[in-house]
Design a protein around this motif. Structure first.
Motif, PDB file in Angstrom:
ATOM      1  N   SER A  87       0.848  -1.187   0.000  1.00 44.24           N
ATOM      2  CA  SER A  87       0.000   0.000   0.000  1.00 44.24           C
ATOM      3  C   SER A  87       0.883   1.237   0.000  1.00 44.24           C
ATOM      4  O   SER A  87       1.786   1.368   0.827  1.00 44.24           O
ATOM      5  CB  SER A  87      -0.900  -0.014   1.244  1.00 44.24           C
ATOM      6  N   ILE A  88       0.637   2.167  -0.944  1.00 39.63           N
ATOM      7  CA  ILE A  88       1.423   3.399  -1.018  1.00 39.63           C
ATOM      8  C   ILE A  88       0.494   4.580  -1.277  1.00 39.63           C
ATOM      9  O   ILE A  88      -0.617   4.416  -1.801  1.00 39.63           O
ATOM     10  CB  ILE A  88       2.505   3.352  -2.129  1.00 39.63           C
TER      11      ILE A  88
ATOM     12  N   PHE B 121       3.932  -1.645 -10.918  1.00 43.78           N
ATOM     13  CA  PHE B 121       2.723  -2.452 -11.052  1.00 43.78           C
ATOM     14  C   PHE B 121       2.939  -3.794 -11.755  1.00 43.78           C
ATOM     15  O   PHE B 121       1.999  -4.576 -11.904  1.00 43.78           O
ATOM     16  CB  PHE B 121       1.660  -1.672 -11.838  1.00 43.78           C
ATOM     17  N   ALA B 122       4.141  -4.075 -12.208  1.00 43.78           N
ATOM     18  CA  ALA B 122       4.388  -5.241 -13.060  1.00 43.78           C
ATOM     19  C   ALA B 122       3.876  -6.531 -12.428  1.00 43.78           C
ATOM     20  O   ALA B 122       4.263  -6.900 -11.316  1.00 43.78           O
ATOM     21  CB  ALA B 122       5.874  -5.363 -13.363  1.00 43.78           C
ATOM     22  N   GLY B 123       2.967  -7.214 -13.145  1.00 43.36           N
ATOM     23  CA  GLY B 123       2.453  -8.503 -12.731  1.00 43.36           C
ATOM     24  C   GLY B 123       1.519  -8.484 -11.537  1.00 43.36           C
ATOM     25  O   GLY B 123       1.204  -9.540 -10.968  1.00 43.36           O
ATOM     26  N   LYS B 124       1.011  -7.315 -11.140  1.00 42.07           N
ATOM     27  CA  LYS B 124       0.186  -7.205  -9.936  1.00 42.07           C
ATOM     28  C   LYS B 124      -1.265  -6.843 -10.260  1.00 42.07           C
ATOM     29  O   LYS B 124      -1.567  -6.279 -11.306  1.00 42.07           O
ATOM     30  CB  LYS B 124       0.775  -6.146  -8.993  1.00 42.07           C
ATOM     31  N   ARG B 125      -2.141  -7.185  -9.322  1.00 41.77           N
ATOM     32  CA  ARG B 125      -3.530  -6.724  -9.353  1.00 41.77           C
ATOM     33  C   ARG B 125      -3.573  -5.433  -8.542  1.00 41.77           C
ATOM     34  O   ARG B 125      -3.329  -5.428  -7.346  1.00 41.77           O
ATOM     35  CB  ARG B 125      -4.458  -7.785  -8.759  1.00 41.77           C
ATOM     36  N   VAL B 126      -3.876  -4.330  -9.233  1.00 45.66           N
ATOM     37  CA  VAL B 126      -3.683  -2.996  -8.665  1.00 45.66           C
ATOM     38  C   VAL B 126      -5.030  -2.298  -8.473  1.00 45.66           C
ATOM     39  O   VAL B 126      -5.886  -2.308  -9.363  1.00 45.66           O
ATOM     40  CB  VAL B 126      -2.792  -2.142  -9.591  1.00 45.66           C
TER      41      VAL B 126
ATOM     42  N   ALA C 200       0.342  -3.873 -15.261  1.00 48.33           N
ATOM     43  CA  ALA C 200      -0.383  -4.646 -14.245  1.00 48.33           C
ATOM     44  C   ALA C 200      -1.156  -5.801 -14.859  1.00 48.33           C
ATOM     45  O   ALA C 200      -1.546  -5.769 -16.031  1.00 48.33           O
ATOM     46  CB  ALA C 200      -1.332  -3.732 -13.476  1.00 48.33           C
ATOM     47  N   ASP C 201      -1.425  -6.813 -14.042  1.00 47.05           N
ATOM     48  CA  ASP C 201      -2.276  -7.924 -14.474  1.00 47.05           C
ATOM     49  C   ASP C 201      -3.740  -7.516 -14.500  1.00 47.05           C
ATOM     50  O   ASP C 201      -4.519  -8.005 -15.334  1.00 47.05           O
ATOM     51  CB  ASP C 201      -2.105  -9.124 -13.531  1.00 47.05           C
ATOM     52  N   ALA C 202      -4.136  -6.657 -13.572  1.00 49.21           N
ATOM     53  CA  ALA C 202      -5.512  -6.149 -13.507  1.00 49.21           C
ATOM     54  C   ALA C 202      -5.479  -4.787 -12.841  1.00 49.21           C
ATOM     55  O   ALA C 202      -4.670  -4.542 -11.951  1.00 49.21           O
ATOM     56  CB  ALA C 202      -6.417  -7.102 -12.728  1.00 49.21           C
ATOM     57  N   VAL C 203      -6.385  -3.897 -13.278  1.00 51.13           N
ATOM     58  CA  VAL C 203      -6.434  -2.546 -12.729  1.00 51.13           C
ATOM     59  C   VAL C 203      -7.870  -2.217 -12.323  1.00 51.13           C
ATOM     60  O   VAL C 203      -8.792  -2.313 -13.134  1.00 51.13           O
ATOM     61  CB  VAL C 203      -5.951  -1.491 -13.751  1.00 51.13           C
ATOM     62  N   PHE C 204      -8.043  -1.835 -11.069  1.00 54.63           N
ATOM     63  CA  PHE C 204      -9.338  -1.396 -10.545  1.00 54.63           C
ATOM     64  C   PHE C 204      -9.186   0.067 -10.114  1.00 54.63           C
ATOM     65  O   PHE C 204      -8.156   0.455  -9.567  1.00 54.63           O
ATOM     66  CB  PHE C 204      -9.768  -2.260  -9.354  1.00 54.63           C
ATOM     67  N   HIS C 205     -10.229   0.851 -10.363  1.00 54.21           N
ATOM     68  CA  HIS C 205     -10.172   2.278 -10.041  1.00 54.21           C
ATOM     69  C   HIS C 205     -11.408   2.638  -9.227  1.00 54.21           C
ATOM     70  O   HIS C 205     -12.531   2.604  -9.739  1.00 54.21           O
ATOM     71  CB  HIS C 205     -10.109   3.117 -11.314  1.00 54.21           C
ATOM     72  N   SER C 206     -11.196   2.952  -7.955  1.00 54.40           N
ATOM     73  CA  SER C 206     -12.297   3.257  -7.045  1.00 54.40           C
ATOM     74  C   SER C 206     -12.484   4.768  -6.917  1.00 54.40           C
ATOM     75  O   SER C 206     -11.551   5.500  -6.585  1.00 54.40           O
ATOM     76  CB  SER C 206     -12.021   2.660  -5.658  1.00 54.40           C
TER      77      SER C 206
ATOM     78  N   ILE D 115      -2.339  -1.339  -3.419  1.00 49.11           N
ATOM     79  CA  ILE D 115      -3.301  -0.229  -3.422  1.00 49.11           C
ATOM     80  C   ILE D 115      -2.524   1.082  -3.470  1.00 49.11           C
ATOM     81  O   ILE D 115      -1.574   1.283  -2.712  1.00 49.11           O
ATOM     82  CB  ILE D 115      -4.194  -0.242  -2.168  1.00 49.11           C
ATOM     83  N   VAL D 116      -2.928   1.966  -4.376  1.00 45.89           N
ATOM     84  CA  VAL D 116      -2.366   3.313  -4.444  1.00 45.89           C
ATOM     85  C   VAL D 116      -3.444   4.290  -3.979  1.00 45.89           C
ATOM     86  O   VAL D 116      -4.518   4.373  -4.573  1.00 45.89           O
ATOM     87  CB  VAL D 116      -1.923   3.674  -5.872  1.00 45.89           C
ATOM     88  N   TRP D 117      -3.137   5.020  -2.917  1.00 44.70           N
ATOM     89  CA  TRP D 117      -4.085   5.987  -2.359  1.00 44.70           C
ATOM     90  C   TRP D 117      -3.829   7.353  -2.991  1.00 44.70           C
ATOM     91  O   TRP D 117      -2.967   8.103  -2.544  1.00 44.70           O
ATOM     92  CB  TRP D 117      -3.945   6.066  -0.840  1.00 44.70           C
ATOM     93  N   ALA D 118      -4.579   7.668  -4.041  1.00 47.77           N
ATOM     94  CA  ALA D 118      -4.501   8.998  -4.669  1.00 47.77           C
ATOM     95  C   ALA D 118      -5.578   9.868  -4.030  1.00 47.77           C
ATOM     96  O   ALA D 118      -6.509  10.350  -4.694  1.00 47.77           O
ATOM     97  CB  ALA D 118      -4.683   8.886  -6.177  1.00 47.77           C
ATOM     98  N   THR D 119      -5.445  10.040  -2.731  1.00 49.58           N
ATOM     99  CA  THR D 119      -6.504  10.626  -1.907  1.00 49.58           C
ATOM    100  C   THR D 119      -6.169  12.019  -1.396  1.00 49.58           C
ATOM    101  O   THR D 119      -6.746  12.480  -0.407  1.00 49.58           O
ATOM    102  CB  THR D 119      -6.829   9.677  -0.734  1.00 49.58           C
TER     103      THR D 119
END
Length: 448
Positions: A155-156, A167-172, A192-198, A306-310
């Motif tokens: 988590s960053i 992100f290489a090879g990760k579910r982000v 990334a292997d998968a990207v989710f954006h909340s 998880i990337v917190w762009a908060t």
């Protein structure tokens, strides 16, 4: 100890702009910069940097440059961060600002002293100034939500993000719908292997180009064609929908606010990647259990990172809140610069506007120079400015147009802000010139 007229805390774009104007006005000053370079957030590396490899301006070159020092002609419409940092460096060098800067000097404490300010630095040294101008900006301290404490995966915060290799090879999962959050989500699709954006709500998205021009420039040109704001914004929304930039057309929730009420999300790729299935959009987070995230719609996803762009909060912790409660009072300052409590303290750059930095800073910096001279001379216009600031009168800078959220508490309407600051600056400057010509300036009420 020699006491300088003005101390500028922060050597980013705002500090550089203020220093240029003070130098032109013949006012002695010193920049206090915590790092080894001028340029603030735009430094490519180091403790002040907010840059990642793919970062570019979201305002066009034309709208970002200082008009009295244009960017090179060979710069593209949206320069990458390294080019803009080079531009700021050249701007500082053209004005010999390095010669007026204390580098690698962090302010530990700031206290009123003998009508000015006494500063104590981390190395134990001190300095005194008649006036202090704070320019260390809105992006002082990263915000990470409390729910992040439940995370066991990597988590960053966005401030730590540098390149898509992360992100290489990760579910982000990228959390946050601002410009950085959208940029980082797009970046993640590269490796990334998968990207989710909340995101918490629906947003209005703007392309970076429309009709072959940078969008901000198109927006300004189009505005003159309409007699009222409602017709103009209806035209803008229709044009963006035709260009493929309506979030609802990609299955995203409709915005709960008008397009003009929110700081713009300027990104030509986020909806493209959602439409191609590269980014899986998600609503707000409901729960996190170890590496599994449950969203408000009931869906669950296992994630590796998880990337917190908060966002960020202002950090002026070297100024004790008992002396000045900057956290609560900053948005209430006159012209977003002048506090009621002190005539020798100014804030520059603690605002957001859907525009580039150059002309905005130039406008504020001209005010600072006129204000400092007015204070030195004890002019009538300066006294009126102080009376207005002390009356806590909330000048209409377009705040009511924007959403009432933490992100928008520092937002202003660009044109109302520029008109108001220019009006007051002109009053200060005209009286100064009249005094210099040995003519008595008539007292005037400063009302924009």
């Amino acid at each position: 100890m020699t006491r300088k007229s003005v101390g500028i805390i922060g050597g980013g774009a705002s500090g550089i702009g203020v220093a240029r104007q003070l130098k032109q006005a013949g006012i002695d000053f010193e920049i206090i910069e915590a790092t080894s370079k001028l340029g603030g957030n735009w430094q490519p590396a180091g403790p002040a940097s907010k840059m990642y490899e793919s970062a570019h301006l979201i305002s066009s070159k034309k709208n970002t440059q200082f008009t009295d020092h244009p960017m090179p002609q060979d710069y593209p419409a949206y320069p990458r961060h390294s080019l803009f940092f080079r531009y700021l460096t050249e701007l500082a060098e053209a004005n010999d600002l390095q010669e007026h800067t204390r580098f690698d000097t962090r302010v530990r404490e700031m206290t009123p002293d003998r009508g000015g300010w006494h500063l104590v630095f981390d190395d134990g040294s001190t300095a005194d100034y008649d006036v202090v101008v704070l320019c260390n900006g809105l992006l002082g301290r990263p915000i990470t939500p409390k729910i992040a404490e439940a995370v066991t995966c990597e988590s960053i915060h966005a401030v730590e993000y540098k390149s898509a290799t992360t992100f290489a090879g990760k579910r982000v999962l990228v959390v946050g719908g601002g410009n950085s959050g959208c940029d980082i989500a797009v970046d993640a699709t590269k490796t990334a292997d998968a990207v989710f954006h909340s995101t918490r709500r629906g947003y209005h998205y703007m392309p970076k180009f429309i009709d072959g021009r940078p969008t901000q420039e198109w927006l300004m040109d189009e505005s003159s064609k309409f007699k009222d704001a409602a017709s103009y914004w209806e035209h803008v929304e229709t044009t963006f929908k035709m260009a493929g930039f309506r979030g609802e057309d990609f299955g995203l929730p409709a915005p709960d606010h008008p397009i003009e009420a929110c700081h713009p999300i300027m990104n030509s790729q986020i909806l493209f990647h959602i439409g191609h299935g590269d980014i899986d959009p998600k609503p707000d987070i409901e729960e996190i259990e170890r590496d599994t995230v449950t969203f408000a719609d009931g869906t669950k996803e296992r994630v590796d990172l998880i990337v917190w762009a908060t966002g960020y909060r202002v950090d002026i912790s070297f100024l004790d809140r008992k002396i000045y409660d900057w956290d609560s009072k900053l948005p209430e300052t006159f012209l977003r610069m002048v506090p009621a409590e002190f005539d020798n303290l100014l804030f520059v750059g603690y605002l957001n506007s859907p525009s580039g930095i150059g002309n905005l800073v130039n406008t504020m910096a001209r005010f600072v120079a006129s204000y400092v001279i007015g204070r030195q001379q004890g002019s009538e216009a300066f006294r009126v400015v102080r009376q207005i600031a002390q009356a806590h009168e909330r000048l209409d800078l377009g705040q009511g147009r924007f959403m009432q959220t933490d992100r928008h508490r520092h937002e202003v309407d660009l044109w109302k802000f520029l008109r108001s600051v220019n009006f007051v600056t002109a009053k200060l400057a005209s009286e100064r010139h009249a005094t210099q010509d040995n003519r008595l300036a008539e007292p005037t009420r400063l009302r924009a």
